[in-house]
Design a protein around this motif. Structure first.
Motif, PDB file in Angstrom:
ATOM      1  N   PRO A  30       0.970  -1.195   0.187  1.00 27.48           N
ATOM      2  CA  PRO A  30       0.096  -0.101  -0.021  1.00 27.48           C
ATOM      3  C   PRO A  30       0.748   1.173  -0.055  1.00 27.48           C
ATOM      4  O   PRO A  30       1.784   1.477   0.640  1.00 27.48           O
ATOM      5  N   GLY A  31       0.747   1.943  -0.960  1.00 28.04           N
ATOM      6  CA  GLY A  31       1.356   3.470  -1.159  1.00 28.04           C
ATOM      7  C   GLY A  31       2.707   3.483  -1.663  1.00 28.04           C
ATOM      8  O   GLY A  31       3.311   4.229  -1.596  1.00 28.04           O
ATOM      9  N   LYS A  32       3.009   2.224  -2.259  1.00 27.61           N
ATOM     10  CA  LYS A  32       4.303   1.990  -2.899  1.00 27.61           C
ATOM     11  C   LYS A  32       3.837   1.591  -4.350  1.00 27.61           C
ATOM     12  O   LYS A  32       3.048   1.202  -4.756  1.00 27.61           O
ATOM     13  N   GLU A  33       5.229   1.834  -5.240  1.00 32.98           N
ATOM     14  CA  GLU A  33       5.134   1.329  -6.212  1.00 32.98           C
ATOM     15  C   GLU A  33       5.406  -0.051  -6.573  1.00 32.98           C
ATOM     16  O   GLU A  33       5.856  -0.799  -5.692  1.00 32.98           O
ATOM     17  N   ARG A  34       4.943  -0.616  -7.490  1.00 29.89           N
ATOM     18  CA  ARG A  34       5.256  -1.841  -7.990  1.00 29.89           C
ATOM     19  C   ARG A  34       6.763  -2.224  -8.164  1.00 29.89           C
ATOM     20  O   ARG A  34       7.331  -1.636  -8.644  1.00 29.89           O
ATOM     21  N   GLU A  35       7.123  -3.199  -7.181  1.00 25.60           N
ATOM     22  CA  GLU A  35       8.599  -3.361  -7.399  1.00 25.60           C
ATOM     23  C   GLU A  35       8.905  -4.947  -7.587  1.00 25.60           C
ATOM     24  O   GLU A  35       8.331  -5.808  -7.534  1.00 25.60           O
ATOM     25  N   PHE A  36      10.109  -5.159  -8.431  1.00 25.42           N
ATOM     26  CA  PHE A  36      10.447  -6.238  -9.047  1.00 25.42           C
ATOM     27  C   PHE A  36      10.822  -7.361  -7.802  1.00 25.42           C
ATOM     28  O   PHE A  36      11.679  -6.967  -6.813  1.00 25.42           O
ATOM     29  N   VAL A  37      10.543  -8.560  -7.997  1.00 20.85           N
ATOM     30  CA  VAL A  37      10.800  -9.545  -6.996  1.00 20.85           C
ATOM     31  C   VAL A  37      11.870 -10.608  -7.617  1.00 20.85           C
ATOM     32  O   VAL A  37      13.000 -10.880  -7.176  1.00 20.85           O
ATOM     33  N   ALA A  38      11.187 -11.182  -8.984  1.00 20.51           N
ATOM     34  CA  ALA A  38      12.163 -12.297  -9.520  1.00 20.51           C
ATOM     35  C   ALA A  38      11.593 -12.450 -10.801  1.00 20.51           C
ATOM     36  O   ALA A  38      10.498 -12.004 -11.005  1.00 20.51           O
ATOM     37  N   PRO A  42       7.286  -9.478   7.827  1.00 18.65           N
ATOM     38  CA  PRO A  42       6.424  -8.459   7.710  1.00 18.65           C
ATOM     39  C   PRO A  42       6.670  -7.674   6.303  1.00 18.65           C
ATOM     40  O   PRO A  42       5.935  -7.001   5.676  1.00 18.65           O
ATOM     41  N   GLU A  43       7.902  -7.335   6.028  1.00 19.84           N
ATOM     42  CA  GLU A  43       8.439  -6.437   5.182  1.00 19.84           C
ATOM     43  C   GLU A  43       7.924  -7.205   3.564  1.00 19.84           C
ATOM     44  O   GLU A  43       8.014  -6.620   2.578  1.00 19.84           O
ATOM     45  N   ASP A  44       7.615  -8.425   3.191  1.00 19.98           N
ATOM     46  CA  ASP A  44       7.224  -9.108   2.364  1.00 19.98           C
ATOM     47  C   ASP A  44       5.642  -9.005   2.117  1.00 19.98           C
ATOM     48  O   ASP A  44       5.298  -9.496   0.975  1.00 19.98           O
ATOM     49  N   THR A  45       5.011  -8.530   3.213  1.00 18.02           N
ATOM     50  CA  THR A  45       3.648  -8.182   2.879  1.00 18.02           C
ATOM     51  C   THR A  45       3.471  -7.363   1.643  1.00 18.02           C
ATOM     52  O   THR A  45       3.842  -5.927   1.302  1.00 18.02           O
ATOM     53  N   ALA A  46       2.358  -7.880   0.796  1.00 20.66           N
ATOM     54  CA  ALA A  46       2.091  -7.013  -0.618  1.00 20.66           C
ATOM     55  C   ALA A  46       1.285  -7.863  -1.189  1.00 20.66           C
ATOM     56  O   ALA A  46       0.931  -8.941  -0.885  1.00 20.66           O
ATOM     57  N   VAL A  47       0.689  -7.073  -2.412  1.00 20.85           N
ATOM     58  CA  VAL A  47      -0.022  -7.746  -3.328  1.00 20.85           C
ATOM     59  C   VAL A  47       0.992  -8.373  -4.413  1.00 20.85           C
ATOM     60  O   VAL A  47       1.935  -7.538  -4.622  1.00 20.85           O
ATOM     61  N   TYR A  48       1.192  -9.650  -4.778  1.00 21.84           N
ATOM     62  CA  TYR A  48       2.084 -10.007  -5.773  1.00 21.84           C
ATOM     63  C   TYR A  48       1.474 -10.307  -7.131  1.00 21.84           C
ATOM     64  O   TYR A  48       0.354 -11.029  -7.109  1.00 21.84           O
ATOM     65  N   TYR A  49       2.174  -9.726  -8.180  1.00 21.24           N
ATOM     66  CA  TYR A  49       1.635 -10.275  -9.500  1.00 21.24           C
ATOM     67  C   TYR A  49       2.399 -10.720 -10.250  1.00 21.24           C
ATOM     68  O   TYR A  49       3.854 -10.554 -10.070  1.00 21.24           O
ATOM     69  N   CYS A  50       2.134 -11.496 -11.125  1.00 21.86           N
ATOM     70  CA  CYS A  50       3.078 -11.766 -12.126  1.00 21.86           C
ATOM     71  C   CYS A  50       2.658 -11.204 -13.650  1.00 21.86           C
ATOM     72  O   CYS A  50       1.671 -10.912 -13.821  1.00 21.86           O
ATOM     73  N   GLY A  51       3.552 -11.036 -14.388  1.00 21.78           N
ATOM     74  CA  GLY A  51       3.679 -10.539 -15.825  1.00 21.78           C
ATOM     75  C   GLY A  51       4.367 -11.130 -16.756  1.00 21.78           C
ATOM     76  O   GLY A  51       5.338 -11.742 -16.139  1.00 21.78           O
ATOM     77  N   THR A  52       4.145 -10.862 -18.100  1.00 21.83           N
ATOM     78  CA  THR A  52       4.975 -11.384 -19.182  1.00 21.83           C
ATOM     79  C   THR A  52       5.751 -10.233 -19.984  1.00 21.83           C
ATOM     80  O   THR A  52       5.291  -9.052 -19.980  1.00 21.83           O
ATOM     81  N   SER A  53       6.967 -10.465 -20.361  1.00 26.38           N
ATOM     82  CA  SER A  53       7.745  -9.446 -21.216  1.00 26.38           C
ATOM     83  C   SER A  53       8.699 -10.350 -22.147  1.00 26.38           C
ATOM     84  O   SER A  53       9.067 -11.451 -21.892  1.00 26.38           O
ATOM     85  N   GLN A  54       8.977  -9.469 -23.110  1.00 30.47           N
ATOM     86  CA  GLN A  54       9.919  -9.783 -23.929  1.00 30.47           C
ATOM     87  C   GLN A  54      11.106  -8.867 -24.356  1.00 30.47           C
ATOM     88  O   GLN A  54      11.913  -8.750 -25.302  1.00 30.47           O
ATOM     89  N   THR A  55      11.285  -8.097 -23.162  1.00 26.78           N
ATOM     90  CA  THR A  55      12.207  -7.081 -23.121  1.00 26.78           C
ATOM     91  C   THR A  55      13.797  -7.670 -22.987  1.00 26.78           C
ATOM     92  O   THR A  55      14.051  -8.783 -22.865  1.00 26.78           O
ATOM     93  N   VAL A  56      14.867  -6.791 -23.399  1.00 28.29           N
ATOM     94  CA  VAL A  56      16.269  -6.964 -23.256  1.00 28.29           C
ATOM     95  C   VAL A  56      16.502  -7.259 -21.875  1.00 28.29           C
ATOM     96  O   VAL A  56      15.965  -6.797 -20.747  1.00 28.29           O
ATOM     97  N   LEU A  57      17.515  -7.800 -21.718  1.00 27.01           N
ATOM     98  CA  LEU A  57      18.122  -8.180 -20.321  1.00 27.01           C
ATOM     99  C   LEU A  57      18.116  -6.922 -19.350  1.00 27.01           C
ATOM    100  O   LEU A  57      17.983  -6.862 -18.146  1.00 27.01           O
ATOM    101  N   SER A  79      16.783  -4.585 -19.138  1.00 26.70           N
ATOM    102  CA  SER A  79      15.343  -3.869 -18.621  1.00 26.70           C
ATOM    103  C   SER A  79      14.324  -4.837 -17.976  1.00 26.70           C
ATOM    104  O   SER A  79      13.328  -4.749 -17.582  1.00 26.70           O
ATOM    105  N   ILE A  80      14.926  -5.939 -17.632  1.00 32.51           N
ATOM    106  CA  ILE A  80      14.180  -7.204 -17.206  1.00 32.51           C
ATOM    107  C   ILE A  80      13.594  -6.903 -15.950  1.00 32.51           C
ATOM    108  O   ILE A  80      12.598  -7.706 -15.365  1.00 32.51           O
ATOM    109  N   ARG A  81      14.140  -6.054 -14.870  1.00 36.69           N
ATOM    110  CA  ARG A  81      13.439  -5.675 -13.770  1.00 36.69           C
ATOM    111  C   ARG A  81      12.493  -4.695 -13.628  1.00 36.69           C
ATOM    112  O   ARG A  81      12.119  -4.190 -12.565  1.00 36.69           O
ATOM    113  N   ARG A  82      12.371  -3.967 -14.756  1.00 34.45           N
ATOM    114  CA  ARG A  82      11.399  -2.951 -15.013  1.00 34.45           C
ATOM    115  C   ARG A  82       9.814  -3.263 -14.928  1.00 34.45           C
ATOM    116  O   ARG A  82       9.554  -3.905 -16.139  1.00 34.45           O
TER     117      ARG A  82
END
Length: 125
Positions: A41-49, A88-103, A105-108
């Motif tokens: 909440p209140g934060k931007e979507r961040e890369f996990v893996a 507790p710092e791992d608390t968040a909504v987790y999303y998966c997405g797909t990409s064909q980007t270059v290496l 940019s792969i964390r964006r």
């Protein structure tokens, strides 16, 4: 609109584990990088893996390295995220997405689409 479907979230105590799953019936995952991101909440979507489409190489955010493991099964068109030693710092909504980007940019998150509705992970202290 066809989207990915995330599942496996829930409430767990500090130190516990969860396994998240990302599935799709409308897009062949073998052709894409599949990334897990999270948004608190209140934060931007961040890369996990992420697991790359060629060879399945994996990359992790420093905050989860050694605790989370991403894996893919192209025959089932699914990607999993095993999460151990949760805090507790791992608390968040987790999303998966797909990409064909270059290496480089792969964390964006902006390089991904096909997001699902997300799955809530809550870690209690």
């Amino acid at each position: 609109q066809v989207q990915a479907v995330e599942s496996g979230g829930g409430l767990v105590q500090t130190g516990g584990s969860l396994m998240l799953s990302c599935a799709s019936s409308g897009r062949a995952f073998r052709n894409y990088h599949i990334g897990w991101f999270r948004q608190a909440p209140g934060k931007e979507r961040e890369f996990v893996a992420v697991t790359r489409r060629n060879g399945g190489y994996t990359y992790y955010a420093d905050s989860v390295k050694g605790r989370f493991t991403i894996s893919r099964d192209n025959t089932k068109n699914t990607v999993s995220l095993q999460m151990n030693s949760l805090t507790p710092e791992d608390t968040a909504v987790y999303y998966c997405g797909t990409s064909q980007t270059v290496l480089s940019s792969i964390r964006r998150a902006s390089e991904y689409d096909y997001w699902g509705q997300g799955t809530q992970v809550t870690v209690s202290s």
